[in-house]
Structure formats: structure tokens, C-alpha cells
Scaffold this motif. Sequence first.
Motif, PDB file in Angstrom:
ATOM      1  N   TRP A 158       0.812  -1.225   0.000  1.00 50.19           N
ATOM      2  CA  TRP A 158       0.000   0.000   0.000  1.00 50.19           C
ATOM      3  C   TRP A 158       0.844   1.273   0.000  1.00 50.19           C
ATOM      4  CZ3 TRP A 158      -4.696  -0.934   3.791  1.00 50.19           C
ATOM      5  CH2 TRP A 158      -5.471  -1.982   3.273  1.00 50.19           C
ATOM      6  N   GLN A 159       2.127   1.144  -0.208  1.00 49.24           N
ATOM      7  CA  GLN A 159       3.006   2.314  -0.178  1.00 49.24           C
ATOM      8  C   GLN A 159       2.624   3.284  -1.295  1.00 49.24           C
ATOM      9  OE1 GLN A 159       7.180   1.344  -0.107  1.00 49.24           O
ATOM     10  NE2 GLN A 159       7.559   2.967   1.352  1.00 49.24           N
ATOM     11  N   GLY A 160       2.435   4.544  -0.930  1.00 45.49           N
ATOM     12  CA  GLY A 160       2.088   5.580  -1.896  1.00 45.49           C
ATOM     13  C   GLY A 160       0.624   5.642  -2.266  1.00 45.49           C
ATOM     14  N   LYS A 161      -0.208   4.767  -1.684  1.00 48.09           N
ATOM     15  CA  LYS A 161      -1.638   4.744  -2.017  1.00 48.09           C
ATOM     16  C   LYS A 161      -2.432   5.612  -1.043  1.00 48.09           C
ATOM     17  CE  LYS A 161      -1.571   0.035  -3.951  1.00 48.09           C
ATOM     18  NZ  LYS A 161      -1.965   0.332  -5.319  1.00 48.09           N
ATOM     19  N   THR A 162      -3.343   6.401  -1.599  1.00 41.14           N
ATOM     20  CA  THR A 162      -4.266   7.178  -0.764  1.00 41.14           C
ATOM     21  C   THR A 162      -5.673   6.609  -0.841  1.00 41.14           C
ATOM     22  OG1 THR A 162      -4.647   8.710  -2.600  1.00 41.14           O
ATOM     23  CG2 THR A 162      -2.924   9.304  -1.020  1.00 41.14           C
ATOM     24  N   TYR A 163      -5.886   5.640  -1.750  1.00 43.99           N
ATOM     25  CA  TYR A 163      -7.196   4.993  -1.903  1.00 43.99           C
ATOM     26  C   TYR A 163      -6.961   3.505  -2.122  1.00 43.99           C
ATOM     27  CZ  TYR A 163     -11.747   3.694  -3.799  1.00 43.99           C
ATOM     28  OH  TYR A 163     -12.954   3.079  -4.014  1.00 43.99           O
ATOM     29  N   THR A 261      -6.012   3.357  12.655  1.00 44.18           N
ATOM     30  CA  THR A 261      -6.963   4.250  12.001  1.00 44.18           C
ATOM     31  C   THR A 261      -6.547   5.704  12.168  1.00 44.18           C
ATOM     32  OG1 THR A 261      -8.757   2.668  12.387  1.00 44.18           O
ATOM     33  CG2 THR A 261      -9.396   4.938  11.916  1.00 44.18           C
ATOM     34  N   CYS A 262      -6.067   6.057  13.367  1.00 40.65           N
ATOM     35  CA  CYS A 262      -5.602   7.426  13.627  1.00 40.65           C
ATOM     36  C   CYS A 262      -4.460   7.798  12.673  1.00 40.65           C
ATOM     37  CB  CYS A 262      -5.120   7.567  15.070  1.00 40.65           C
ATOM     38  SG  CYS A 262      -6.418   7.472  16.308  1.00 40.65           S
ATOM     39  N   ILE A 263      -3.494   6.901  12.542  1.00 37.43           N
ATOM     40  CA  ILE A 263      -2.350   7.173  11.668  1.00 37.43           C
ATOM     41  C   ILE A 263      -2.801   7.347  10.220  1.00 37.43           C
ATOM     42  CG2 ILE A 263      -0.252   6.157  10.692  1.00 37.43           C
ATOM     43  CD1 ILE A 263       0.297   4.925  13.440  1.00 37.43           C
ATOM     44  N   GLY A 264      -3.711   6.471   9.766  1.00 34.84           N
ATOM     45  CA  GLY A 264      -4.194   6.538   8.394  1.00 34.84           C
ATOM     46  C   GLY A 264      -5.032   7.767   8.091  1.00 34.84           C
ATOM     47  N   THR A 271       1.454  11.003   1.324  1.00 36.89           N
ATOM     48  CA  THR A 271       1.038   9.804   0.598  1.00 36.89           C
ATOM     49  C   THR A 271       1.399   8.515   1.331  1.00 36.89           C
ATOM     50  OG1 THR A 271       3.116   9.823  -0.659  1.00 36.89           O
ATOM     51  CG2 THR A 271       1.224  10.945  -1.637  1.00 36.89           C
ATOM     52  N   GLU A 272       2.158   8.630   2.418  1.00 34.45           N
ATOM     53  CA  GLU A 272       2.558   7.433   3.170  1.00 34.45           C
ATOM     54  C   GLU A 272       1.555   7.056   4.251  1.00 34.45           C
ATOM     55  OE1 GLU A 272       6.420   8.540   4.671  1.00 34.45           O
ATOM     56  OE2 GLU A 272       7.406   7.461   3.040  1.00 34.45           O
ATOM     57  N   GLU A 273       0.470   7.823   4.393  1.00 29.24           N
ATOM     58  CA  GLU A 273      -0.408   7.613   5.547  1.00 29.24           C
ATOM     59  C   GLU A 273      -1.004   6.205   5.591  1.00 29.24           C
ATOM     60  OE1 GLU A 273      -4.545   9.526   3.742  1.00 29.24           O
ATOM     61  OE2 GLU A 273      -3.273  10.731   5.053  1.00 29.24           O
ATOM     62  N   LYS A 274      -1.353   5.630   4.418  1.00 31.44           N
ATOM     63  CA  LYS A 274      -1.945   4.281   4.419  1.00 31.44           C
ATOM     64  C   LYS A 274      -0.885   3.206   4.675  1.00 31.44           C
ATOM     65  CE  LYS A 274      -6.227   5.488   3.539  1.00 31.44           C
ATOM     66  NZ  LYS A 274      -6.118   6.904   3.920  1.00 31.44           N
ATOM     67  N   SER A 275       0.281   3.335   4.063  1.00 29.59           N
ATOM     68  CA  SER A 275       1.330   2.329   4.287  1.00 29.59           C
ATOM     69  C   SER A 275       1.870   2.419   5.713  1.00 29.59           C
ATOM     70  CB  SER A 275       2.471   2.507   3.283  1.00 29.59           C
ATOM     71  OG  SER A 275       3.114   3.752   3.440  1.00 29.59           O
ATOM     72  N   LEU A 276       1.765   3.583   6.339  1.00 26.32           N
ATOM     73  CA  LEU A 276       2.210   3.725   7.729  1.00 26.32           C
ATOM     74  C   LEU A 276       1.379   2.873   8.682  1.00 26.32           C
ATOM     75  CD1 LEU A 276       3.063   7.526   8.139  1.00 26.32           C
ATOM     76  CD2 LEU A 276       4.640   5.608   8.305  1.00 26.32           C
ATOM     77  N   ILE A 277       0.145   2.546   8.282  1.00 25.53           N
ATOM     78  CA  ILE A 277      -0.667   1.644   9.107  1.00 25.53           C
ATOM     79  C   ILE A 277       0.053   0.303   9.242  1.00 25.53           C
ATOM     80  CG2 ILE A 277      -2.862   0.415   9.294  1.00 25.53           C
ATOM     81  CD1 ILE A 277      -4.146   2.662   7.664  1.00 25.53           C
TER      82      ILE A 277
END
Length: 448
Positions: A158-163, A261-264, A271-277
Amino acid sequence: MSPDSKKLFNVLILGISFMFIFTAFQTCGNIAQTVITNLNSTDFHGSGYTSMSVIYGVFSASNLISPSVVALVGPQLSMFISGIFYSLYIAVFIQPSTWSFYTASVFIGIAAAVLWTAQGNCLTINSDENTIGRNSGVFWALLQSSLFFGNLYIYFAWQGKTYISESDRRTVFIALTVISLVGTVLFFLIRKQEDTKAPGEEDSANEIHGDSSSARNKLMRAVDAFKRSIKLSFTKEILLLSVTTAYTGLELTFFSGVYGTCIGAVNRFGTEEKSLIGLSGIFIGVGEILGGGIFGLLSKKSRFGRNPIVMLGIVVHFIAFYLIFVNMPSNAPVAPMEGTDDIAYMIPSKEVAIFCSFLLGLGDSCFNTQLLSILGFLYSEDSAPAFAIFKFVQSICAAVAYFYSNYFLLQWQLLIMVVVGFFGTITFFAVEWKAAALLARGSDYSSI
């Protein structure tokens, strides 16, 4: 293979089986709300928080009957059937619908109660007073390795994915379903313990494996297990440990569902917010594995009992809660699909967020390894009822926490955990001090 080697082998297989199942389930729980947020623009109208609340609510109620089920069916078959239901729940996300999502939530709640009661009983029968600490640590380290593997995949995929697209979702959940099924099948590798009891003693090995040839005897054992659960529930030590257990339920909800969920939801992570999960889950797992491994290895060498480890756990968690409070926006747990641009008391830092993930995992391992250890030690002859009560309290508090996570801002969720964690630490100290005093006088530890 010697009896001690066989017991250690069983603990290792138990831990590896749980590692596979919870690689799938905990990864699923970590990303469920994020995935569902992307689904809610379709005909699907479910909530990850509500689903987990249903799961833990049913889980808590089912713990009242789970000792009877384990006594009737046997733990090996109990864990296998439960594993099938875990796999079915994960498979729902391949093509989700609202009705199947919530129906599966109910069934996995029942399965979880049976699974964890059988696990506690199996761990206890394969341990003694000299190995329960080591075995609890080994099992916990293997179990929490699950956080590492699944989330590592999420981080890179999911790196770089926002959706999260439909193709992304299906690929992930097909893989997780297969992984869960592998762990379920591995339960059949657990070897039966031979009967070494004197004729007049209770056959706890048979209690574990449900080998009674008489259906009448099985039914009597099931009823007896239920009665023992009710009786144990009102003992002073169980009531005191229930406060500690309640805290583990609250913080379980927070680190396994809410924090990811908070991190995302923090747009300032880019753009890293989803992969940071996924990265957050990895570092929670690193903390869990480190804690479980160290406390398992040191358990036989510790002269100070379990209290210092629990004290370390609460201090580590309080540090994590403070850093999360100043780093994460207060509306992060309830942010919409678009996320939040708010800030707290500092510009949100990815490094601080991931460090807090590690602290959450380390602190959780401190509490859970010591609770597993003290329950296995105190109630070696009543392990199924004792572990059922432990999971009953933990799961009902997790259900409550998932419910209020739909509504409470971050600071109020943190405050609740601080208060309950403080009192839970004190009550654990009280039980451990009394246990140590009776042990020093040569009393039977299990008679407390």
C-alpha cells in the motif's frame, strides 16, 4: 522424545498455529476500518469499530459456556473449528456485504471464546510451575510475530496509495484467508499428553483432549466446568485480576484497531499515511516479540516476581499515551474518509507515531505475559475456567472500547486507559504479593 520435550513441542506448535491465524486476523483488524471507509461510498454500510464491538461483546458472553465446550469436544478440535470461523470472517472482506459482515462478526465472537479457552488449557497442561513463565513468554512471542508478517506486506503493498481499490482489497484478503487456514490445520500436530496421574487424581490430560468414551461423562464434565467458572468468578484474586484484565481489553482495542486508524487519517503524513498503518503494526509486533522473548527467558532467573515487569509495562504505556496525545490530532479516531488536517500540540511526526507503536506493543507484552503466567500458576487445576474468565473480562472491555471509539475524541480514550491502567497495576501487585507470601510459607500456590 522425552515428556518435557513433547510439552515444549506442543507449546511451539500452539504458538506457530496462532501466529498464522492472527497474522491474518490482526492484519485484518488493523486495516478493516480503513478498507471499510473506502467501501462506504458503495452499497456497503458497515463499520469496522461496530463489527469489533459485536465480536468482543459476543466473545465475552460466550466465555460463560466455552469451558463446557472445550470439556465436551476437546481443545484440539475446538481450536480447529474456531480457526475455520476465523478464516470465514476474513474471507467476507473479499466480497463484502453488510449482512454477511455482521453475521460473521457474531460467529467469530463465539469461536474466539472457545479458541482462547482451549489455548489457555493447552498451555497449562503442557507446563508446570517451573516452565509456565517460559512457555507463556514463548507462546506470546510467537503469537505476536503475527503483527510483523502481515503488516510488512501491507506496508509495501500500500506504499504511496491514498485509496484502496477493489483489486488491492481482494488480493490482500485472499492471501490472509489462506494464511489463516494454514494455521488452523497445524493444530492437528499438537501431540497428546500421556496420562501420568495417580488413579485417584483428576485426569487433567483427559480434560484437555476430551478422551472420555462416555457421552454421559463428557456432559457431566461440561456441566462441572461451567460450575467451576461461576465459582471462580467471585474469588478475591480473580476479582482483583479482573481490573488488570479490563485494562488489557481497553489497550488491545486501542493498539489493534484505533491507533492504526488514527495514523491513516492524518493527512500531514502525506502519501505514506496508508502504508504507515502497516509499519505501525510491524513495530507493535516488534515490541510484543521483544517483550515476550525477554520476559520468557528471564522468568526463571527473576528474584522479584512479576511485579517489576508489570510496572515496566504501565510506565511504557503512560509514556506512549503522552506522546500520542501531543502528536496526533484529537479527531483522528473519528475522521471522515478525507482524513484530518488538524494538529495537536506539535506537527504530526511519523517517527514519533511509529515509536509509540513500539511502546504500545512492548507494554502490552508486559501485562499479557504476566497475566498468562500468574493464571497458569494460580489455577493449574482449573485452567479452562480461569482463562475463560480472563477472556470474558478482557473481551467485554474491548467491546465497550470499540463502541465508544465511534464517538470519543482521542484525548478521552487515552484518559480512560490511564485511569484503568493505574488501578489495574495496583490490583495485580496485590495478588502477586499475596501469592509470593503464601509460596514463601510453603503453602499450595494453587489454593489461593
